[in-house]
Each structure stands twice: as C-alpha cells, then as structure tokens.
Design a protein around this motif. Structure first.
Motif, PDB file in Angstrom:
ATOM      1  N   ASN A  44       0.831  -1.206   0.000  1.00  0.00           N
ATOM      2  CA  ASN A  44       0.000   0.000   0.000  1.00  0.00           C
ATOM      3  C   ASN A  44       0.867   1.258   0.000  1.00  0.00           C
ATOM      4  O   ASN A  44       2.090   1.203  -0.029  1.00  0.00           O
ATOM      5  CB  ASN A  44      -0.924   0.005   1.216  1.00  0.00           C
ATOM      6  N   VAL A  45       0.183   2.419   0.037  1.00  0.00           N
ATOM      7  CA  VAL A  45       0.857   3.710   0.116  1.00  0.00           C
ATOM      8  C   VAL A  45       0.836   4.166   1.567  1.00  0.00           C
ATOM      9  O   VAL A  45      -0.224   4.214   2.197  1.00  0.00           O
ATOM     10  CB  VAL A  45       0.176   4.759  -0.790  1.00  0.00           C
ATOM     11  N   LEU A  46       2.008   4.502   2.117  1.00  0.00           N
ATOM     12  CA  LEU A  46       2.144   4.975   3.490  1.00  0.00           C
ATOM     13  C   LEU A  46       2.092   6.505   3.470  1.00  0.00           C
ATOM     14  O   LEU A  46       2.886   7.154   2.785  1.00  0.00           O
ATOM     15  CB  LEU A  46       3.463   4.491   4.098  1.00  0.00           C
ATOM     16  N   LYS A  65       2.493  -4.508   8.075  1.00  0.00           N
ATOM     17  CA  LYS A  65       1.936  -5.853   8.087  1.00  0.00           C
ATOM     18  C   LYS A  65       1.709  -6.286   6.650  1.00  0.00           C
ATOM     19  O   LYS A  65       1.786  -5.484   5.714  1.00  0.00           O
ATOM     20  CB  LYS A  65       0.618  -5.878   8.860  1.00  0.00           C
ATOM     21  N   ALA A  66       1.400  -7.606   6.464  1.00  0.00           N
ATOM     22  CA  ALA A  66       1.225  -8.096   5.104  1.00  0.00           C
ATOM     23  C   ALA A  66       0.070  -9.062   5.063  1.00  0.00           C
ATOM     24  O   ALA A  66      -0.013 -10.015   5.858  1.00  0.00           O
ATOM     25  CB  ALA A  66       2.502  -8.776   4.610  1.00  0.00           C
ATOM     26  N   ALA A  67      -0.845  -8.819   4.135  1.00  0.00           N
ATOM     27  CA  ALA A  67      -1.833  -9.839   3.801  1.00  0.00           C
ATOM     28  C   ALA A  67      -1.098 -10.970   3.094  1.00  0.00           C
ATOM     29  O   ALA A  67       0.025 -10.787   2.611  1.00  0.00           O
ATOM     30  CB  ALA A  67      -2.911  -9.232   2.907  1.00  0.00           C
ATOM     31  N   PRO A  68      -1.664 -12.142   3.003  1.00  0.00           N
ATOM     32  CA  PRO A  68      -0.950 -13.264   2.369  1.00  0.00           C
ATOM     33  C   PRO A  68      -0.561 -12.945   0.929  1.00  0.00           C
ATOM     34  O   PRO A  68      -1.311 -12.292   0.193  1.00  0.00           O
ATOM     35  CB  PRO A  68      -1.960 -14.403   2.437  1.00  0.00           C
ATOM     36  N   ILE A 121       5.441   4.949  -1.455  1.00  0.00           N
ATOM     37  CA  ILE A 121       4.598   4.020  -2.226  1.00  0.00           C
ATOM     38  C   ILE A 121       5.183   2.617  -2.147  1.00  0.00           C
ATOM     39  O   ILE A 121       6.365   2.420  -1.898  1.00  0.00           O
ATOM     40  CB  ILE A 121       4.466   4.476  -3.692  1.00  0.00           C
ATOM     41  N   ASP A 122       4.301   1.640  -2.386  1.00  0.00           N
ATOM     42  CA  ASP A 122       4.683   0.218  -2.457  1.00  0.00           C
ATOM     43  C   ASP A 122       5.538  -0.178  -1.251  1.00  0.00           C
ATOM     44  O   ASP A 122       6.666  -0.653  -1.378  1.00  0.00           O
ATOM     45  CB  ASP A 122       5.430  -0.042  -3.767  1.00  0.00           C
ATOM     46  N   VAL A 123       4.986   0.020  -0.033  1.00  0.00           N
ATOM     47  CA  VAL A 123       5.768  -0.242   1.172  1.00  0.00           C
ATOM     48  C   VAL A 123       5.968  -1.742   1.364  1.00  0.00           C
ATOM     49  O   VAL A 123       5.168  -2.572   0.900  1.00  0.00           O
ATOM     50  CB  VAL A 123       5.094   0.376   2.417  1.00  0.00           C
TER      51      VAL A 123
END
Length: 1177
Positions: free
Chosen positions: A171-173, A243-246, A213-215
């Motif tokens: 995502n974008v931070l 954090k990361a979704a699968p 972007i693209d963290v």
C-alpha cells in the motif's frame, strides 16, 4: 446469469434497492471432472449521507495565533474526497501557512488579517453516487494586537511526542505533521537509523505529508518529523509497522498425470502474521471430501501416488491471515492421450550465422511423450554436444553455421502412439558495420560528418537509425542523414555528445558510436573565412548514351562549410569555350549522375559554393562525345503573324546546338488555312528561324507546325498552333455615337461596335478623340488641343473625365487593330453645364482709414459659367487672435471694388471672398487688413495676397511680404478638411514664391505661408484644387521646337533688361531733394538732425542708409525693406515722378494729399523718406 456465461448481472435500474443485494458472493464452475470456485466477492451499496446539522459560531482569532477549521464529513462508502471552497466555488488558496490535513480539516499555522472571511466551506464529494455535500459556511474574524508575538513551533497534528501507524505491504504509506508557529514553521522528515527509500519517497502538502509508495516490511521503523522556525523547533516520532496480507511464494499449478504416475501440488504463501494453509477438493474442505487413496495431504503439499482416472479433481488452496486471504484453483487431470505436436508444420526459422537457433516442437500427450530430432528426410537421430534438447521439445543449435540450414524433423512418441513434424531452418549472413563513425573534434560553426557503412545479407532489408546521447536526433535542418553518413552543419555547443549508428534487420541489430567534441575557435590567429578552393580530380565513370557519372574531391572549404556544388558543361562541338549550367548538388555530395544529349562533345567542371562566395572552377574533366540521334524536341514559341495584308510570317525559336542531336539540322515548315479542306503545304528550310508565306488572304487563320530533322531522322510530330495572315486598316467607323453629359466635368460616350469582318485584324479596342471648341462664358476660341482615350477590347462605351464646365466639346470614335486606326466617326458636339467658379484671381485691401477699408478684386480665372454675384464675409480679430462675429455682404457680379465703412479703428479684420454661379459658390480667397489709429503705431510684419496657380500634380504659391528683411519663409499645406498635421516646406532665400510638387490630381488643398523666427506669424489660409488627371494629349507643347526657341529668346531679353537697369542705377549722384522739401514742407514737420531724431540734408552718403530706429512707419503697419532709398521703386511712388537720364527728378517731388489713396501702401518695397514723413496725420 448471462446465457452461456458465468457472469452474474444485478440490475436495479428497473426497480429494487441496492441494499437488498448486499452480501458476499462466490462463483462455482463444475463438470464431471471437478469443481472450481472463485474468490469471495463483497457487494456493498455506496452511501453519501447528509451532514449533520450543527450551529457554527464565528471564530475570533488573534493575529499570529494558530487555527483549525474542522470539516468532520459524514461517513460514506467509499469515503468522500474533501476540499475547501468559498461561496463563489473557488478553491481556497493553500500554502506552507494554510493547508488541508489528511482528515479534511483546514489548518492555519498562524492567522493573518487577510484570513478574515465569512465563507470557509468544506465540501465532500462522493464519487460513486456523483454527489457533493456542503458544510455550513464557517466565519473567521482576525483581530490585531500590536505588536504581534512570535511563537516557536507546536505540532497541531499529530498530538503528543509519539504515535503509531500500521500499513499493509504494497500500500501507500502517508504520514502527516502540521505545526503552528510564527514565523511559519518548515517541516523536515527523517527515518531514525536509516534512510528514506529512494525513488519511492515523495513529499506533498508543502512537505507536511510524507508519502512512500509500495511499502514493504523493510519500511517499518521510526519516522521523525521536525518543525522549525527562527525561535525553535518541535518534533514527533511515528512508529510505523508494515503488516502483510498473504502473498504467494508458490501457487499451485495444474497437473496432468497419466494413470499410474506420481505427482505433487505445492501451495506456499507468506504474510505478516504468517498465513495458515487449508485445502479444498472440488470446493469442499478436503477433510470431508470423498476419500482418494492416491492422495496424501502434508501441510502445504498434496502428494499423489499411482493415480487413476477417477483421481481427476480441482483442488483449492486457501492461505489466510487477519489481513486477507489467497485462493487458487489447480486442476489435477488424469488422462491417457496419444502424442500431439502443436507447432505448425513446415514452419520457417531464420537465424543469423554464428548465433543460436531454437527450433520448437511443442507437444502434448499422456503419458508424456519422448521427443527425438532428425535432420533431413532420412537423416540419423541428432545427438552430441553441438545440440541442446529442452524439456518442452525445443531443439537448440548453440552456434548455427551455414551448413546448419535445412529440414529438421521432430518425432513425439509414447505408449499410445507416435507423430512427427518438419520445420525449415535458413542461415543468414550477419549485418556488419564495416566503416564505423570515429571520434571527432570540431570547431564551433564548422561542419562534421560521421560515416556508417554497412554490409548485410542480400535477402534482408536493413534500416539505419542515428541517435544522439541514446535519444532521437534533434528536429533541426542542420542534421542531414545520408545513405551511409550523418552530417551536422553549422555545429554549435549543444551538438556536443555521443552519436550512435544503429542498423536493424528483422533478425539482428548492430550499432557503433562516436563522440563529438565541439571546441571554440582558437583566439589567434583569427579565423579567416574565404571562398572555398576549387574541387579537383574530376573523374567520369559509367558512360552511357544519355547519362554519365561525375565524381570529384572537394577543395579546402576555408572555414565556411560548402553548401552546394555547381556543375557546368562545355560543348566543344557546337560552342567551344562557352560554359553552361548543368545542375547543382548539396555540399555533402561528391558524385552525381548527369543526363546527356546526343551529338555533344562534353567536358565538365565543378564550382564549390559557401556563404562567402563561389570558388574558382575546377580543371575541366576529360571530354566525352555522345552518339548522334534524331532530334528529341521541336522548336518552341512557334507563331504565325502577317507583316503585310497578303502574307503570313511563320517564326520559331531555333534549337540550340546540343538540341540538334546530330549534324544537318533543318526544319520542316507546314501550314494550311483553318476551317478549309486544304492539304498541308510543307517546305524544308535550313537552320533559320523564319519563313514567309506570300499571297495569303487578309487576316485569315492558319494551322501551323514546325518539325525539326537532321541527318538521322525527324523529331516527334509537333503540335499545331494557330496563326493569322497580315492585318489591314479597319474599313468602317463606329456608328450611332451618343454622348451623355453626367456633370460639368464628366461625360459618358456610347457607340455601336463595328462588324468584326470590317476590323480586318485583331480588335484591340476603340479610341475616342475629344477636344474643347470654346468656353461658353467667354466666347473665345483657343488653340485646339485634342485628347485621346483608348478603351481596350470590344467595349461600346467609355467615360470622359477632366472636362471643363460650361464649355463646348467635339468628339469622334475610331476602331483600332494591330495595323492601326480606322476612319473616324462624324464629329459629335456636346456641351458641359455650368460649375462652381474658381477663387477670385486676387483680393487687395487698400486705403486704410480710421473706420474704412477699400477692397479690390479680380474675377475668377475659371468662371465655369455665368457669374451671378460675389460674397464677402469678414470678422474682427483681437490681440489674442480670437475671431469676432462674422458679417456677410452679397456684391453684384459686375463690381470689382468696394469701400467698407463704419469699421472699428485700429482693428485687424479677416476677409473671406468668393464668387458664385447659378450652380453654387466657388473656392474662397482670404486676406487680412488693419484700420489705422489716431496716432501712428509701429508696423507689424505680415504676409498677404497668397495666391496659387495649380496644375495636376503641382502648384505655384506666391505671396506679398511686409516686414524686416532677411526673413526665412516656409510653406505649410495639407488636404482641405483633413485633420492630418500640416506638411512643411522650407523656402530657399527670401524669394516670395514656391512650387509644391507631388500633389494628387483632383484634390482640394489648404495652404499658408509663414516666416521663421517670428512666433505665430503666418498668412491666412488659402484653398486651391489641383486639376484632374488629364487624358493623353496628342501634342506636348513643351517638346515643340518653336516653343523652346521662344522661351530662350524671352530669357535673353530679360537678361539684357536687367543689365541695362543695373548700369543706369549706378550712374546717379546727389539729388536736389532738399530744395523741393523746403518749398513744400508740411508746417508740422520740422527738419530733424541725426543726433536728436530729426532729418537733415539728403546726400548720396545717407541715401543708402536704412531708416533709423526713430523713424515712423505707415499706418497700415507695413515694414519697409532696408534697401537703398534712391531705388527706382522707392521714388516711383511720388506724384508722376520721372527721372532724367542721370537719375535726377523731373517735376515736383512731394508727399500725396490726405484725401488721395496711398498707392505705395500696396508695394512690398520700402517707400522713400518723404513718403514715410507724409504718412503722418
């Protein structure tokens, strides 16, 4: 659902509510081999709720304090886009001091007086519902306190010293810091213990927002924002956890097995926290799915052993954690299939020699087929290190040679069958750059060329592209791309760089680069630009009958690039020593193919051209004689025009020497009468340009053609032209001549056209001869001066301009052809009506008294009718040059003088005088005069009696001047009635006339005369009109011999008279004036001596002195010229004054009586002293 599709369509356009369809949807596809399922699809209706009503109090803020205007938009789905505007729907300006936060609030780091307004409005835009909601306007009022207190930074958001932020991988931070303070703080961002990621970090909202972007997990850490101004700083630390979704490491893939084989399905995923793996078979959890003894689940892997056809199924792998899930379908297909080859038969492969060749053999079968390759129809199986066999059936030849070309056969076999396929391999020669561009150092404004000569396979079409610094060449005409080179003209500093030549074919690509360095010209010695040196080493190659190749080597360009080469040729056979232009080519070209003509002994030379000029010609090339041939072309500009009524003269432009194409050049001349069934009459003549046909009818059309021939044959058939035999004078005159008088200066004449047969030639038009017989007002005849107007073509009318009003005219009309004029029509008489007269010829004002003036005038030079009366208008002028009331008097036409009485004494008057006919008033003449006072006043200079004599384009201006000598005059003029500035012409010397030139015919002008150095002193205005543009005159009197002789005689007589007058003037001595004065002296006038302002004896010595300062001037305010007092003009003003031969007086000498008119007042010469004394009252 759509027919024959798995697409589900939900349509609420025809009724229904979106809320009814809210939920989670999943698609399942099923057949006899298994079932596949889709990811969950969540449907939620969009919402755009209204703002909750609230009462907003005005914000009263002290200047320099911070302020936050809260937006608090309603919660929508999806969230709205926030922006602030005013009542006029204009976005509110934002800056480092005023900006919008991520939550939509408007932050003021410090408020200023200009922030006061009533219409801060927050808008929420809901894109899905296409609606915009508006918050109630917020009022801000800023009050000032002096002085304004500066403050160090304080963070408005986020609050406190630390905070946390969780963002998902990919995502974008967005991190935000907004600070208050005065001066406005500046925000800076750092990452503790590391660097902000390059290429993914951006700053927005005046650096108040950090955007990454693209963290990824590596972006976790502590981010510090620092707000700083001149008084201090504040900071805040945001602890970021990613954090990361699968996400997939290895997604399961479809598996094709044959009965009895083994296989595995692998499903590996990662995430934060680590995801859990679960399996489904045909959409059912594998734990409750039908059992299959051939499969075994081991965590993220399913192991298959000795599968059977019933083991076919679709397996789903689900990887989940708290932030999301992954779902993937994998089809395990157990089948028995004979081999199939998917690569098209006889597919052609082309490769470059010494490069790899990959020959495809895509196959399918179960069990998996074995692949074998053969070369040729009966070749053996391919083995060894020179080949590489890939699992997908592809045969790789790592280094393909010329002998590798041919037919290759792929064979696929398993226990269920066998199949084969042939492909073709062609080996092509590689593309090479045999002459690469080289490093160049060139001076500024010079010319440079890079070569790129290539060699390629003859069956491949190469394309050459040039790049500068790995980019396209500039769009500039200075860059010239040739077949095998790149030339840059007029090199500048920006041309410095790397130039690359890229050669592409469908199979390969090669490139070569070179660096261009541009340097300034050395300061010394100075660059000398000169014409180029002549080319040399001219060489002729490729000799053909009609073409030849010429090449040369350029000479030194002498610091100015050669722009082009000029090629010239010499024909030593026909024109030896004469060089002709052949062609020219660009300066980058040194070879050219030249077109040749037969029967020419060619030699060539080349001239180089640059901006400075042309070089000397090169040495001539060797000679080349072309073979003879029949002519290629016929003579040009063939014409047939008769010179006499009974002949036809045929002319043409002869062919030039090299156009003859061979020896024995002659011409075949053919003619026949047009529209008559005659045969062609032909004659062959030598190399001439004219042939005369005699005995022809007058002005008859003929068809004519001229054909060239030589000893080898005729030229192509020539085209025909139309000519005419000779013309004769027209036979008849135009008839029915009518004249319609339009006005006093314009008439229209009509006539009937003559029959074309009687013209006996090319009709060129009609000529109208017209002349004035007499003036109806004066009944006097004058020398007849005929005028001619020519009307081109077959016109039957024309306008006669420039006629004189109230006159009798005659005219006749004649037809004109190429031979001349026909007979004249009978003379037609017509008369012009009256017009307005010209201005009176003069206006004189004499005999000024205390209350009267005498006016004398002359009748108009051109009355243009019968004069009915004169009109006199006059008005007084005061000392400030303002005009008084205007008085008008009508005077009978037979009067020539008038005494105006009851005038004011010592007053200047301006007079306007014109004449009238029955048509109207003519141009006026103006004059000014002054009545006298009861005692003599000093004279003012003046210019009067301004008269004009106008012609078509010039006018002679004359005037009378009274005042001091040595005045410098000027003439001002302009178009009457125009607001344009006066044009000024300086008069040379003190003469009293001037010629205005360059005037427009038929135009009214205004004119006045002035004297330099006398402020505001000029004459009254006069108006004149130039004559209309006159038609052509038959006789120009100025060119006649008798007129020139007469003028010379008059000039000689005038010269003799001037000499006699000069001699007689210088013979005088002392005049006996004193006795005459004593005898007739006025008792009021006493003799005055020079020392007390009185007059003494007159003698020769004093006669030539000007009047002293104490002398009086006449009452009409004229100023006497400072000439000799004994001039003829001065003494001529006395009563019947006469002179003896020695210049002394005969008769009485005295002043005039009071009641007699003072004639001397009208003279522009200075009066005698006696006249000056007698002017006292």
């Amino acid at each position: 659902m759509k027919p024959n599709s798995g697409t589900l369509v939900i349509n609420i356009m025809n009724g229904g509510k979106a809320e009814a369809y809210e939920g989670v949807y999943q698609c399942t596809a099923r057949n006899e081999r298994g079932a596949a399922i889709s990811n969950n699809i969540v449907i939620r209706p969009s919402r755009s709720p209204l703002w909750t009503k609230e009462k907003l109090e005005p914000n009263h803020v002290r200047e320099g304090d911070s302020l936050v205007l809260h937006c608090r938009p309603p919660v929508g789905l999806p969230p709205p886009i926030i922006f602030w505007m005013d009542n006029a729907f204009q976005r509110l300006p934002q800056s480092e001091r005023v900006s919008q936060g991520l939550n939509g609030d408007l932050y003021f780091s410090n408020v200023q007086p200009e922030d006061s307004r009533e219409d801060y409005i927050c808008y929420a835009r809901f894109n899905h519902t296409q609606t915009i909601q508006q918050k109630q306007p917020i009022s801000v009022k800023v009050f000032s306190t002096k002085p304004v207190t500066e403050r160090q930074p304080v963070l408005l958001t986020p609050t406190g010293s630390t905070s946390t932020k969780v963002e998902l991988r990919g995502n974008v931070l967005l991190l935000e810091c907004i600070a208050a303070g005065l001066p406005t703080p500046v925000i800076r961002w750092i990452k503790e213990g590391g660097e902000l990621p390059a290429n993914r970090t951006f700053f927005e909202n005046f650096k108040k927002t950090l955007k990454i972007i693209d963290v990824s997990e590596a972006d976790s850490g502590n981010y510090k924002c620092i707000a700083r101004n001149t008084l201090g700083s504040a900071h805040h630390v945001i602890s970021v956890t990613v954090k990361a979704a699968p996400y997939w490491i290895t997604a399961p893939r479809n598996l094709v097995l044959s009965p009895g084989e083994d296989g595995t399905l692998i499903c590996r995923a990662n995430g934060n926290p680590k995801p859990s793996i679960s399996w489904l078979a045909n959409g059912v959890p594998i734990a409750i799915a039908p059992e299959d003894p051939s499969r075994k689940v081991d965590g993220d892997t399913i192991i298959f052993s000795h599968v059977q056809e019933r083991s076919s199924a679709v397996y789903q792998c689900n990887a989940s954690n708290e932030y999301g899930y992954l779902l993937s379908n994998a089809f395990v297909n157990v089948l028995a299939e004979p081999p199939r080859i998917l690569t098209p038969a006889n597919k052609l492969y082309q490769v470059i020699a010494d490069s790899p060749a990959l020959l495809d053999c895509a196959y399918f079968g179960s069990p998996k087929p074995e692949i074998e390759w053969f070369k040729g129809v009966k070749g053996s199986i391919l083995r060894g290190n020179e080949y590489v066999f890939h699992d997908n059936g592809t045969l790789e030849i790592p280094v393909a040679q010329k002998n590798s070309a041919g037919t290759y056969t792929c064979v696929a076999r398993n226990e269920l069958g066998k199949i084969q396929n042939e492909v073709q391999l062609e080996i092509k020669d590689p593309t090479m750059i045999i002459k690469q561009p080289e490093y160049k150092v060139i001076q500024r404004y010079g010319q440079v060329s890079f070569e790129c000569i290539i060699k390629h396979d003859s069956t491949l079409l190469p394309t050459v592209t040039w790049l500068k610094d790995n980019d396209e060449l500039p769009d500039d005409d200075r860059f010239l791309v040739g077949k095998d080179n790149l030339t840059i003209m007029n090199v500048t500093d920006k041309d410095d760089g790397t130039y690359t030549c890229i050669v592409n074919t469908t199979l390969d690509s090669v490139s070569a680069s070179a660096v261009l360095t541009v340097v300034a010209a050395p300061p010394t010695p100075a660059i000398i630009y000169a014409r180029p040196n002549p080319p040399f080493d001219l060489e002729l190659t490729g000799q053909l009958e009609r073409s030849i190749d010429l090449s040369w080597i350029p000479g030194d360009e002498n610091n100015s690039p050669i722009t082009n080469f000029v090629i010239e040729y010499e024909d030593a056979l026909h024109e030896p020593g004469v060089w002709h232009y052949q062609t020219e080519v660009p300066g980058t070209q040194t070879t050219v193919q030249l077109k040749l003509s037969p029967y020419v002994n060619y030699s060539f030379r080349v001239i180089a051209v640059n901006k400075i000029g042309r070089s000397q010609p090169s040495e001539p090339s060797e000679q080349y004689l072309t073979k003879s041939a029949s002519p290629d072309e016929n003579p040009a500009n063939v014409q047939g025009i008769g010179s006499e009524p009974d002949n036809l003269v045929i002319t043409w432009e002869p062919l030039k020497g090299f156009q003859s194409n061979g020896p024995g050049l002659q011409y075949k001349v053919s003619w026949r009468q047009k529209d008559v069934d005659d045969e062609w009459t032909s004659v062959i003549v030598a190399n001439v340009s004219k042939y005369i046909v005699s005995g022809t009818p007058t002005f008859v059309p003929y068809e004519i053609k001229v054909q060239a021939l030589n000893d080898l044959g005729y030229a192509p058939e020539p085209s025909e032209v139309i000519g005419h035999s000779g013309e004769d004078l027209p036979m008849v005159a135009p008839g029915n001549v009518q004249v319609h008088v339009i006005n006093s200066t314009l008439a229209k004449v009509h006539w009937d056209p003559v029959p074309l047969k009687t013209v006996r030639g090319h009709l060129q038009g009609y000529k109208v001869y017209y002349w004035k017989v007499q003036s109806l007002s004066r009944r006097s005849r004058r020398h007849v001066e005929k005028k001619i107007l020519t009307f081109r073509g077959n016109k039957t009318f024309g306008m006669l301009p420039g006629l004189e009003p109230y006159s009798s005219y005659k005219l006749n009309v004649r037809v004109v052809n190429g031979k001349g004029e026909g007979p004249a029509s009978p003379d037609k008489v017509f008369k012009t009506p009256e017009g307005v007269p010209s201005s009176p010829s003069f206006l004189k004002i004499t005999n000024p008294t205390l209350d009267s003036l005498t006016l004398e005038w002359g009748s108009p030079t051109h009355p243009n009718g019968v004069l009915t009366s004169y009109t006199l208008k006059f008005q007084p002028i005061n000392n400030t040059h303002e005009l008084g009331p205007l008085v008008e008097i009508r005077i009978p036409a037979n009067e020539s003088s008038l005494i105006l009485k009851n005038l004011n004494y010592s007053t200047r008057y301006k007079f306007y005088f014109n004449a009238q006919t029955s048509v109207g008033s003519g141009s006026q003449i103006t004059e000014e005069a002054v009545t006298i006072m009861d005692e003599v006043q000093p004279l003012y200079p003046r210019i009067r009696n301004v008269t004009t004599a106008a012609a078509e384009t010039y006018a002679n201006i004359s005037w009378e001047y009274e005042g001091p000598d040595h005045a410098n005059f000027y003439v001002e003029y302009g178009v009457a009635g125009s607001k344009e500035d006066w044009k000024k012409e300086i008069v040379n010397g003190s003469r009293s006339f001037f010629v205005l030139k360059g005037l427009t015919p038929g135009t009214a002008y205004k004119v006045r005369v002035g004297a330099e150095g006398l402020s505001g002193f000029r004459s009254s205005e006069d108006v004149f009109e130039t004559g209309p543009a006159m038609a052509s005159r038959q006789v120009d009197i100025a060119t006649q011999g008798w007129f020139i002789g007469l003028m010379c005689a008059v000039a000689l007589l005038i010269l003799i008279l001037l000499i006699v007058c000069f001699i007689r003037r210088n013979k005088g001595g002392k005049y006996p004036v004193k006795e005459k004065e004593d005898a007739h002296a006025d008792p009021e006038i006493q003799p005055m001596k020079e020392d007390d302002g009185t007059f003494g004896e007159y003698s020769d010595a004093e006669d030539h002195k000007p009047l002293k300062k104490g002398s009086r001037t006449p009452s009409d305010r004229t100023v006497k010229k400072e000439d000799s007092d004994d001039s003829l003009v001065d003494y001529g003003e006395g009563v019947n004054g006469q002179f003896n031969e020695d210049g002394s007086f005969i008769g009485q000498y005295s002043g005039k009586k009071e009641k007699e008119p003072a004639e001397g007042n009208e003279s522009s010469e200075a009066p005698s002293p006696v006249n000056a004394m007698n002017s006292f009252v």
